[in-house]
Design an enzyme around this catalytic site. Structure first.
Site, PDB file in Angstrom:
ATOM      1  N   HIS A 138      21.461-106.343 -55.645  1.00 25.12           N
ATOM      2  CA  HIS A 138      21.748-105.519 -56.823  1.00 25.12           C
ATOM      3  C   HIS A 138      21.038-106.089 -58.053  1.00 25.12           C
ATOM      4  CE1 HIS A 138      25.503-103.363 -55.177  1.00 25.12           C
ATOM      5  NE2 HIS A 138      25.033-104.113 -54.200  1.00 25.12           N
ATOM      6  N   TRP A 153      17.390-101.558 -48.680  1.00 28.64           N
ATOM      7  CA  TRP A 153      16.560-100.669 -49.484  1.00 28.64           C
ATOM      8  C   TRP A 153      15.503-101.420 -50.287  1.00 28.64           C
ATOM      9  CZ3 TRP A 153      14.492 -96.380 -49.101  1.00 28.64           C
ATOM     10  CH2 TRP A 153      13.982 -95.650 -50.191  1.00 28.64           C
ATOM     11  N   ASN A 154      15.843-102.598 -50.825  1.00 29.71           N
ATOM     12  CA  ASN A 154      14.828-103.363 -51.550  1.00 29.71           C
ATOM     13  C   ASN A 154      13.666-103.721 -50.631  1.00 29.71           C
ATOM     14  OD1 ASN A 154      16.307-103.320 -53.941  1.00 29.71           O
ATOM     15  ND2 ASN A 154      17.322-105.254 -53.515  1.00 29.71           N
ATOM     16  N   SER A 155      13.982-104.219 -49.430  1.00 28.10           N
ATOM     17  CA  SER A 155      12.929-104.579 -48.475  1.00 28.10           C
ATOM     18  C   SER A 155      12.117-103.358 -48.063  1.00 28.10           C
ATOM     19  CB  SER A 155      13.538-105.241 -47.235  1.00 28.10           C
ATOM     20  OG  SER A 155      14.049-106.514 -47.548  1.00 28.10           O
ATOM     21  N   GLN A 214       9.331-112.830 -50.922  1.00 27.82           N
ATOM     22  CA  GLN A 214       8.998-111.741 -50.000  1.00 27.82           C
ATOM     23  C   GLN A 214       7.821-110.885 -50.478  1.00 27.82           C
ATOM     24  OE1 GLN A 214      11.800-109.928 -47.257  1.00 27.82           O
ATOM     25  NE2 GLN A 214      11.663-108.085 -48.478  1.00 27.82           N
ATOM     26  N   ASP A 265      23.523 -98.810 -45.702  1.00 24.25           N
ATOM     27  CA  ASP A 265      22.492 -97.758 -45.750  1.00 24.25           C
ATOM     28  C   ASP A 265      21.323 -97.987 -44.802  1.00 24.25           C
ATOM     29  OD1 ASP A 265      21.715-100.018 -47.217  1.00 24.25           O
ATOM     30  OD2 ASP A 265      20.374 -98.871 -48.495  1.00 24.25           O
TER      31      ASP A 265
END
EC number: 2.4.1.121
Length: 470
Positions: free
Chosen positions: A16, A365-367, A347, A386
């Protein structure tokens, strides 16, 4: 006229905090003062780095979640945590807002991330306009909305494990049970630990329903989710992503790209030098995010699959995952000859390195956005929340990867790992198509955040509204 001042309230988890900080940086670049607030524990850890790298115009503040010395997931109760963060957080967030006003810097707008619907209540009580920063795809928000607005009974049937079950929701792709957020599939509720999740999402939607003109800023971009962004007529879903440092999107990050990447871990490992010695598109990168702990059996299967494909790899196994001596991977010596295992890596630096061939990912989702923005195809291994939906989008909508299939025990076996990596890496027709699609989305992601791009235009419009409300 009062200076526009956005209070950004963020749930204290790495997944987040990262996109929220990128959002804060974009606002600052557009002339908005931002106060970033998260839990006391996360704030303490951030403050050490922020002292030297925080961009000018960013203030840090803390609210209490009742666990000021840190929440320990293996000891503390998640439901109690959510109760505490609401009660303590509401009061201490009010204090942050009132203090800022007393200092002559009144908060003119409040933006909050998911799992914090109470922050909008605090804003309403103090007559401050608010907006939700949704850090998952628009598709997932749509699914939750449909679940609570007429499709609950139909979706509950998805727990029957019928492989032929599917559902067609308006403006979304055909979804199977494995494609739904895990909190909607009743078989996942046997783990009572996350029973707070679904009621919290319902409360979030109820909160939006109670607003005259509900605004949801979504970490996505128009070209990526054009239909899902339009799916809920009564909400204004605004694509403002991808929220990653602009230096990784072909632009200049004028506000210190090192701030807001990975705040909770740093490594002096020489993995980047090691990557520099490897041929183009040769590396298999394996990482499953900051929360997921794999079973020893699953790690053994991954290790076996990696040895069988005989390709160089970079595998992130976090420190807290390390086993006792007798439980370490049985083939560690073979693995270390073939690839590199690290406790942490940057990353985005890895994904944008020319040696990267594919990303074996949990599909957080970030990845997912980072892989799309870097043009790297994905071998998808989703687990919860998700991630199943994201894997569906990767495989069937954006066509940038392949999803691994689990056995009846929920384990991906070494043969399946090998099969999927080879589809992406062996230069065949399927893999080539994934690479082309990955490059296409990379260019579209960059276009979205450039001057005149959809996300840049959308964010400017939001900033204009924030400025007018002062």
């Amino acid at each position: 006229m009062v200076q526009p001042h956005v209070l950004l309230v963020t749930f204290p988890a790495q997944g987040h905090i990262n996109p929220s900080l990128q959002f804060a940086k974009r606002l600052i670049e557009m002339g908005i003062e931002v106060t970033f607030t998260t839990s006391v524990f996360a704030h303490r850890r951030m403050a050490k780095i922020a002292a030297s790298t925080a961009p000018k115009g960013l203030n840090l503040a803390a609210f209490s979640d009742g666990f000021d010395d840190g929440f320990k997931s293996n000891v503390d109760d998640s439901k109690r945590y959510m109760s505490e963060i609401r009660s303590r957080g509401s009061q201490t967030l009010r204090d942050v807002i009132l203090k800022s006003s007393d200092e002559g810097r009144p908060v003119t707008s409040l933006v909050y991330t998911l799992l914090l619907p109470w922050a909008a209540e605090v804003a309403r009580e103090l007559h401050i306009p608010s907006a939700l920063l949704w850090i998952q795809p628009a598709t997932v928000l749509d699914i939750y909305y449909y679940y609570f607005n007429g499709y609950e009974d139909e979706m509950k049937c998805s727990s029957s494990n019928d492989p032929n079950w599917s559902i067609q929701l308006p403006r979304l792709p055909l979804l199977k049970s494995q494609d739904l957020p895990s909190f909607l599939v009743s078989s996942s509720s046997k783990d009572d630990k996350y029973s707070f999740a679904l009621p919290t999402f319902k409360e979030q939607l109820d909160t939006l329903d109670g607003e005259e003109n509900p605004k949801v800023l979504v970490n996505t971009f128009d070209a990526l989710e054009l239909e899902p962004l339009k799916a809920i007529e009564k909400y204004n879903l605004i694509g403002i992503g991808p929220l990653i440092p602009s230096s990784f999107l072909g632009g200049k990050d004028s506000l210190e790209s090192s701030f807001g990447g990975d705040l909770f871990q740093k490594s002096n490992d020489d993995y980047m030098e090691w990557l520099n010695t490897k041929p183009k598109s040769s590396i298999v990168y394996i990482s499953f995010g900051s929360l997921l702990n794999l079973s020893r059996n699953q790690k053994e299967e991954i290790a076996k699959g990696l040895i069988e494909i005989q390709r160089p790899f970079l595998w992130v196994i976090r420190d807290q995952e390390e086993e006792k001596e007798e439980e370490k991977l049985s083939c560690m010596m073979e693995l270390e000859k073939q690839g590199k295992i690290v406790p942490w890596c940057s990353q985005l630096e890895v994904l944008t390195h020319p040696s990267l061939g594919c990303f074996v990912s949990h599909c957080g989702w970030n990845s997912t956005l980072e892989s799309l923005s870097s043009g790297v195809p994905v071998v998808a291994f989703p687990h919860w929340t998700d991630q199943g939906t994201n894997a569906k989008l990767i495989e069937d909508v954006w066509k940038t990867g392949v999803r691994m299939r689990v056995n009846e025990d929920g384990v991906v076996e070494s043969d399946e790992i090998k099969r999927c990596i080879e589809i992406v890496m062996d230069g065949g027709e399927k893999g080539e198509e994934m690479r082309k699609n990955a490059q296409k989305w990379k260019e579209l992601a960059r276009a979205a955040v450039k001057e005149g791009g959809s996300s840049e235009v959308n964010l400017k419009a939001f900033v204009l509204q924030v400025s007018k409300s002062c």
